[in-house]
Write a protein that holds these residues in place. Structure first.
Motif, PDB file in Angstrom:
ATOM      1  N   ALA A 276      38.520  41.578  32.077  1.00 54.98           N
ATOM      2  CA  ALA A 276      39.683  40.683  31.993  1.00 54.98           C
ATOM      3  C   ALA A 276      40.987  41.469  32.166  1.00 54.98           C
ATOM      4  O   ALA A 276      41.912  40.999  32.824  1.00 54.98           O
ATOM      5  N   GLU A 277      41.061  42.662  31.580  1.00 55.64           N
ATOM      6  CA  GLU A 277      42.262  43.505  31.736  1.00 55.64           C
ATOM      7  C   GLU A 277      42.492  43.800  33.214  1.00 55.64           C
ATOM      8  O   GLU A 277      43.618  43.716  33.712  1.00 55.64           O
ATOM      9  N   ALA A 278      41.400  44.126  33.916  1.00 50.44           N
ATOM     10  CA  ALA A 278      41.519  44.466  35.337  1.00 50.44           C
ATOM     11  C   ALA A 278      41.936  43.235  36.149  1.00 50.44           C
ATOM     12  O   ALA A 278      42.802  43.321  37.029  1.00 50.44           O
ATOM     13  N   ILE A 279      41.348  42.107  35.834  1.00 45.40           N
ATOM     14  CA  ILE A 279      41.696  40.868  36.563  1.00 45.40           C
ATOM     15  C   ILE A 279      43.158  40.510  36.317  1.00 45.40           C
ATOM     16  O   ILE A 279      43.894  40.151  37.238  1.00 45.40           O
ATOM     17  N   LEU A 280      43.568  40.642  35.068  1.00 51.20           N
ATOM     18  CA  LEU A 280      44.948  40.314  34.707  1.00 51.20           C
ATOM     19  C   LEU A 280      45.933  41.207  35.463  1.00 51.20           C
ATOM     20  O   LEU A 280      46.947  40.729  35.987  1.00 51.20           O
ATOM     21  N   ALA A 281      45.610  42.488  35.533  1.00 50.28           N
ATOM     22  CA  ALA A 281      46.488  43.432  36.239  1.00 50.28           C
ATOM     23  C   ALA A 281      46.587  43.031  37.707  1.00 50.28           C
ATOM     24  O   ALA A 281      47.672  43.028  38.301  1.00 50.28           O
ATOM     25  N   ARG A 282      45.454  42.655  38.285  1.00 49.48           N
ATOM     26  CA  ARG A 282      45.436  42.256  39.689  1.00 49.48           C
ATOM     27  C   ARG A 282      46.206  40.950  39.896  1.00 49.48           C
ATOM     28  O   ARG A 282      46.979  40.819  40.844  1.00 49.48           O
ATOM     29  N   GLN A 283      46.006  39.998  38.971  1.00 47.05           N
ATOM     30  CA  GLN A 283      46.734  38.724  39.083  1.00 47.05           C
ATOM     31  C   GLN A 283      48.234  38.963  38.982  1.00 47.05           C
ATOM     32  O   GLN A 283      49.011  38.379  39.730  1.00 47.05           O
ATOM     33  N   SER A 284      48.666  39.828  38.055  1.00 49.00           N
ATOM     34  CA  SER A 284      50.093  40.105  37.881  1.00 49.00           C
ATOM     35  C   SER A 284      50.652  40.764  39.132  1.00 49.00           C
ATOM     36  O   SER A 284      51.762  40.469  39.564  1.00 49.00           O
ATOM     37  N   HIS A 285      49.860  41.657  39.730  1.00 48.58           N
ATOM     38  CA  HIS A 285      50.281  42.359  40.922  1.00 48.58           C
ATOM     39  C   HIS A 285      50.532  41.395  42.083  1.00 48.58           C
ATOM     40  O   HIS A 285      51.456  41.562  42.861  1.00 48.58           O
ATOM     41  N   HIS A 286      49.664  40.354  42.158  1.00 51.09           N
ATOM     42  CA  HIS A 286      49.776  39.414  43.279  1.00 51.09           C
ATOM     43  C   HIS A 286      50.689  38.234  42.987  1.00 51.09           C
ATOM     44  O   HIS A 286      50.898  37.398  43.834  1.00 51.09           O
ATOM     45  N   ALA A 287      51.180  38.180  41.749  1.00 51.34           N
ATOM     46  CA  ALA A 287      52.014  37.018  41.374  1.00 51.34           C
ATOM     47  C   ALA A 287      53.345  37.055  42.082  1.00 51.34           C
ATOM     48  O   ALA A 287      53.870  38.080  42.406  1.00 51.34           O
TER      49      ALA A 287
END
Ligand code: CTP
Ligand code: MG
Length: 279
Positions: free
Chosen positions: A268-279
């Motif tokens: 989840a931490e990794a997904i969140l980081a990726r989602q924030s990056h693409h936001a």
């Protein structure tokens, strides 16, 4: 000071009297085949405040195995339940947010997180032994005062639901009365047909994993719960299916993970980081 709502014994925290504009709908219901699959949705925008949200948070997180509920585990610096409510609270379509919590967590929520509950307009209600009991309690709480014509039910343990998927499932439900997020099954599926000594392969072409939110016209969900009578059901859509009503499937991102085991938090931490990056 947190007040109990006089009209609803199970409501733990009254809402902050949010003004919820224009709940009226005029869109006709579209004809659907049973379990209609929605890969795309027409660009419709449900009106502001037209969808109340029930957040199921009254589990114990037993598989997670922590001393406290997994919902308090830290994800990117804050408890994972706050990620969940923040994503829903940010949506213009969302009216009231009622979160079912367990008796054993109620004090912690009220004592430690009252500011956040207020900030995200969350009303607390006591849940029950099964997830469906918790949703039922939240439904009853919604009925006690003005509520929207649509209800989205979401697991508190799914903090990563994407905005684009919320848009899709809200819009599809608004058109079709019932819609849920799903993700295609990617694994090869086997069915045991001989005490683990013989198997058949199940084609996965039309198999999907059910996610949340699951969104329904309020009257439909209430009818489904009235007819529930305690028969086990794995999700809210199953109860609605039993009424004979179509449930549209909206293919969402597979990273709408339900946190179940401690290792899910790392993912989840990794997904969140990726989602924030693409936001
Ligand atoms: N839930 C609920 N009421 C229950 C049981 C579950 O509101 N009686 C909620 C959980 O808090 C969670 C969601 O339903 O947000 C999905 O359930 P699950 O992932 O199974 O969470 P838990 O039941 O808490 O975990 P476990 O099954 O490992 O005990
Ligand atoms: Mg559970």
């Amino acid at each position: 000071m947190i007040e109990w709502r006089a009209s609803c014994q199970r409501c733990l925290i009254n809402s902050q009297a949010t003004d919820i504009p224009n709940r009226a709908f005029s869109r006709p219901r579209l004809p659907l085949s049973r379990f209609h699959l929605m890969h795309e949705y027409e660009h419709v925008t449900p009106t502001p405040g037209s969808i109340d949200v029930i957040i199921a948070a009254a589990g114990s997180g037993s598989r997670f195995g922590d001393s406290q509920n997994k919902l308090f585990a830290t994800l990117a610096g804050r408890p994972l339940w706050i990620h969940t409510v923040a994503r829903l609270s940010a949506r213009a379509e969302v009216g009231r947010i009622v979160m079912a919590v367990s008796q054993s967590d109620a004090n912690l929520f009220q004592n430690e997180w009252s500011e956040e509950l207020k900030q995200y307009r969350v009303e607390l209600v006591l849940g029950g032994a099964e997830r469906s009991d918790s949703v039922q309690a939240a439904l009853e709480c919604l009925e006690q005062s003005e509520s929207a014509d649509w209800i989205a039910v979401h697991d508190a343990a799914r903090p990563l639901v994407r905005d684009v998927d919320l848009s899709a499932v809200f819009a599809t439900a608004w058109q079709n009365e019932a819609a849920i997020l799903v993700s295609p099954v990617t694994a090869t599926m086997k069915r045991d047909v001989g005490s683990m000594n013989r198997s058949v392969t199940v084609p996965r072409r039309d198999l999907y994993t059910a996610l949340t939110p699951q969104v329904f016209r309020a009257g439909l969900l209430k009818e489904a719960y009235r007819k529930h009578n305690g028969r086990p059901a794995t999700d809210d859509a199953e109860l609605v299916e039993r009424t004979g009503h179509d449930v549209a499937l909206v293919v969402g991102a597979a990273d709408n993970l339900k946190i179940t085991y401690p290792e899910d938090l790392i993912l989840a931490e990794a997904i969140l980081a990726r989602q924030s990056h693409h936001a």
